[in-house]
Design a protein around this motif. Sequence first.
Motif, PDB file in Angstrom:
ATOM      1  N   LYS A  43     -26.265  75.988 -38.619  1.00 14.78           N
ATOM      2  CA  LYS A  43     -27.077  77.210 -38.586  1.00 14.78           C
ATOM      3  C   LYS A  43     -27.121  77.778 -37.169  1.00 14.78           C
ATOM      4  O   LYS A  43     -27.030  78.991 -36.964  1.00 14.78           O
ATOM      5  N   HIS A  44     -27.291  76.902 -36.203  1.00 20.15           N
ATOM      6  CA  HIS A  44     -27.314  77.307 -34.801  1.00 20.15           C
ATOM      7  C   HIS A  44     -26.032  78.070 -34.454  1.00 20.15           C
ATOM      8  O   HIS A  44     -26.066  79.156 -33.860  1.00 20.15           O
ATOM      9  N   GLN A 143     -33.876  78.998 -36.112  1.00 18.72           N
ATOM     10  CA  GLN A 143     -32.892  78.639 -37.139  1.00 18.72           C
ATOM     11  C   GLN A 143     -33.534  78.029 -38.372  1.00 18.72           C
ATOM     12  O   GLN A 143     -32.854  77.799 -39.371  1.00 18.72           O
ATOM     13  N   ASP A 144     -34.864  77.803 -38.324  1.00 18.89           N
ATOM     14  CA  ASP A 144     -35.550  77.244 -39.484  1.00 18.89           C
ATOM     15  C   ASP A 144     -36.226  78.321 -40.321  1.00 18.89           C
ATOM     16  O   ASP A 144     -36.664  78.062 -41.432  1.00 18.89           O
ATOM     17  N   TYR A 186     -28.476  86.968 -39.081  1.00 22.65           N
ATOM     18  CA  TYR A 186     -28.633  85.824 -39.984  1.00 22.65           C
ATOM     19  C   TYR A 186     -27.719  85.908 -41.213  1.00 22.65           C
ATOM     20  O   TYR A 186     -27.930  85.194 -42.193  1.00 22.65           O
ATOM     21  N   VAL A 189     -26.490  82.716 -42.752  1.00 24.33           N
ATOM     22  CA  VAL A 189     -27.539  81.742 -43.120  1.00 24.33           C
ATOM     23  C   VAL A 189     -28.357  82.396 -44.224  1.00 24.33           C
ATOM     24  O   VAL A 189     -29.525  82.716 -44.073  1.00 24.33           O
TER      25      VAL A 189
END
Length: 197
Positions: A43-44, A143-144, A186, A189
Amino acid sequence: MTTPTQPQAHTSIEDYLEGEQGGDIKHEYLAGQVVAMGGASDKHGFIAGSLYAALLPAARRKHCQLFIADMKVRVDHDTGSYFYYPDLLLTCDPDDKESPYYRRHPCLLVEVLSPSTERIDAREKLFAYRLLPSLCEYLLLRQDRLQADLYQLNDEGRWQHKVFTHPDDALALRSLDVAVTLHNVYADVSELLSPAG
């Protein structure tokens, strides 16, 4: 992501920079102390990569240098010199080429947060980076969850903090005269873009 190591002897800047050239693990330098960095998640990488791709055309138009992950920023302060690895570093100063391994005069720095780095990136680095006279923007991307924290220096010389949490929110980055939506940042993701994310 930085990981504290055992207390160690003071390391010179020259030894630190030389060690970074041949090592497999990146380290940050905190006034003589060398701190190892942990690996990044997928994700990072997706988030940092998407923002880099979105900003690169504007950086090239303005003849700026845009780096992802491996370029250090050097911060000099009364307490010593510090070297950090921001996720993205933008400098538009044509003379900011003192070293092929670091830059001193960034105008934009970006960090992608994780639960283990949030305290350092949102406090220690926020303080350290704002000591740089050239810096006008500092962007934190989580990223969460879908969230961007943008710190910008206004025309009166004061730092303003804005939080963005909607996919259609646009990050207006003055250093490049460009706006990028959170949806674009994003995009890879997708679970964070969904209503349940």
